[in-house]
Design an enzyme around this catalytic site. Structure first.
Site, PDB file in Angstrom:
ATOM      1  N   LYS A 126      37.888  42.281  38.325  1.00  0.00           N
ATOM      2  CA  LYS A 126      37.271  42.622  37.526  1.00  0.00           C
ATOM      3  C   LYS A 126      38.510  42.854  36.748  1.00  0.00           C
ATOM      4  O   LYS A 126      39.779  42.922  36.936  1.00  0.00           O
ATOM      5  CB  LYS A 126      36.475  43.535  37.518  1.00  0.00           C
ATOM      6  CG  LYS A 126      35.387  43.362  38.516  1.00  0.00           C
ATOM      7  CD  LYS A 126      34.124  43.491  37.420  1.00  0.00           C
ATOM      8  CE  LYS A 126      32.840  42.494  38.558  1.00  0.00           C
ATOM      9  NZ  LYS A 126      31.932  43.407  38.773  1.00  0.00           N
ATOM     10  N   ARG A 133      31.481  42.846  47.207  1.00  0.00           N
ATOM     11  CA  ARG A 133      30.741  41.109  46.516  1.00  0.00           C
ATOM     12  C   ARG A 133      32.058  40.733  46.098  1.00  0.00           C
ATOM     13  O   ARG A 133      32.621  40.812  45.359  1.00  0.00           O
ATOM     14  CB  ARG A 133      29.564  41.397  45.534  1.00  0.00           C
ATOM     15  CG  ARG A 133      29.352  40.014  44.970  1.00  0.00           C
ATOM     16  CD  ARG A 133      27.663  40.513  44.070  1.00  0.00           C
ATOM     17  NE  ARG A 133      27.707  39.600  43.100  1.00  0.00           N
ATOM     18  CZ  ARG A 133      28.550  38.631  42.437  1.00  0.00           C
ATOM     19  NH1 ARG A 133      29.696  38.992  41.508  1.00  0.00           N
ATOM     20  NH2 ARG A 133      27.834  37.997  41.536  1.00  0.00           N
TER      21      ARG A 133
END
Length: 284
Positions: A206, A240
């Site tokens: 991210k 995840r």
């Protein structure tokens, strides 16, 4: 557990275009299972910041051949979608769970689908839409606000007939959060876990990691693994991630160390049993 990410999209922020051909996607799905994932999470619509929505027919056209090619995969498949039409087709094709990044805001009927079919339902927190979510990242108390929104979404799913064991929650790292907000959510993940539902967490590659480390998506593996370990320590049940092998190895090493700690603690307790209390005035 690890949920391995498979994006069958041309425009995802990290791996867009790498697996948008069915043959490449199917091969990567099998590789993800072999690398130690417990779940394969397939997405056919990018939800990166600023992304535009994809029509349901286009999303399904990307998904269908991949699901067909992975029908014999030895691990369950979740499908990352917020559209009822796509979710229904995915469940019919064998998907075991629906991963909804809008937590039922886009289509509450997804909860009814899960209730009817018994598939898992992952509810993720996001403020706004992928196109607008980074325009407002200010919270007065981010962990409390995210927890409250997820509790409301979970209640909606329960009211629709879902069983508690079907529903997982995800704080939505990177979805309408600042760098500090993402870090605070990770630090306070135990407050999300206190909801009593399994917690999914997706720090993988991210942008908040890129901002911290000053690196692009392809150079965020180390930071992603570190964030995943931090999440696991604070109550995450499912990580995840894109980098399944690296995350699996890190978890295995930490698990081996934890096992030694537990054994040592047991040895100490066995060697030094607690003294039995004496009654007042009694003899030793």
């Amino acid at each position: 557990m690890i949920a391995g990410i498979l994006n069958v999209t041309p425009d995802s922020f990290s791996d867009g275009g790498r697996f948008d051909r069915p043959r490449a996607a199917i091969a990567r799905g099998w590789q993800i299972a072999e690398e130690g994932a417990a779940i394969l999470d397939i997405g056919a619509e990018s939800t990166r910041p600023g992304a535009d929505p994809v029509p349901a027919e286009e999303e399904w056209a990307r998904l269908e051949p991949v699901l067909r090619g992975l029908r014999d995969l030895p691990i369950p498949v979740s499908v990352d979608t917020s559209k009822l039409e796509v979710a229904e087709r995915a469940v019919d094709a064998g998907a075991a769970a629906i991963n909804d990044v809008t937590a039922l805001r886009a289509d509450p009927a997804l909860a009814g689908l899960a209730a009817r079919t018994g598939v898992g339902l992952v509810l993720m927190h996001m403020r706004g839409t992928p196109r607008t979510m980074q325009l407002d990242t200010a919270y007065s108390n981010i962990a409390a606000e995210v927890r409250g929104a997820l509790a409301d979404a979970r209640r909606t799913a329960l009211d629709a007939g879902c069983k508690p064991g079907q529903i997982a929650v995800d704080p939505g790292l990177g979805f309408g959060k600042s760098v500090d907000g993402n870090l605070e959510l990770l630090a306070r993940l135990d407050e999300i876990a206190a909801l009593g539902a399994p917690v999914w967490v997706g720090p993988s590659r991210k942008s908040f990691l890129g901002a911290l480390l000053g690196v692009g998506p392809d150079e965020r593996v180390t930071g992603s693994v570190a964030a995943s370990l931090a999440a696991a320590r604070r109550g995450a049940d499912v990580l995840r991630v894109h980098d399944v092998r690296e995350t699996r190895q890190a978890l295995d090493v930490e698990g081996a160390i934890d096992a030694i700690d537990a054994r040592r603690a047991g040895d100490v307790r066995g060697a030094r049993p607690p003294a039995r209390p004496q009654a007042a005035g009694g003899r030793g």
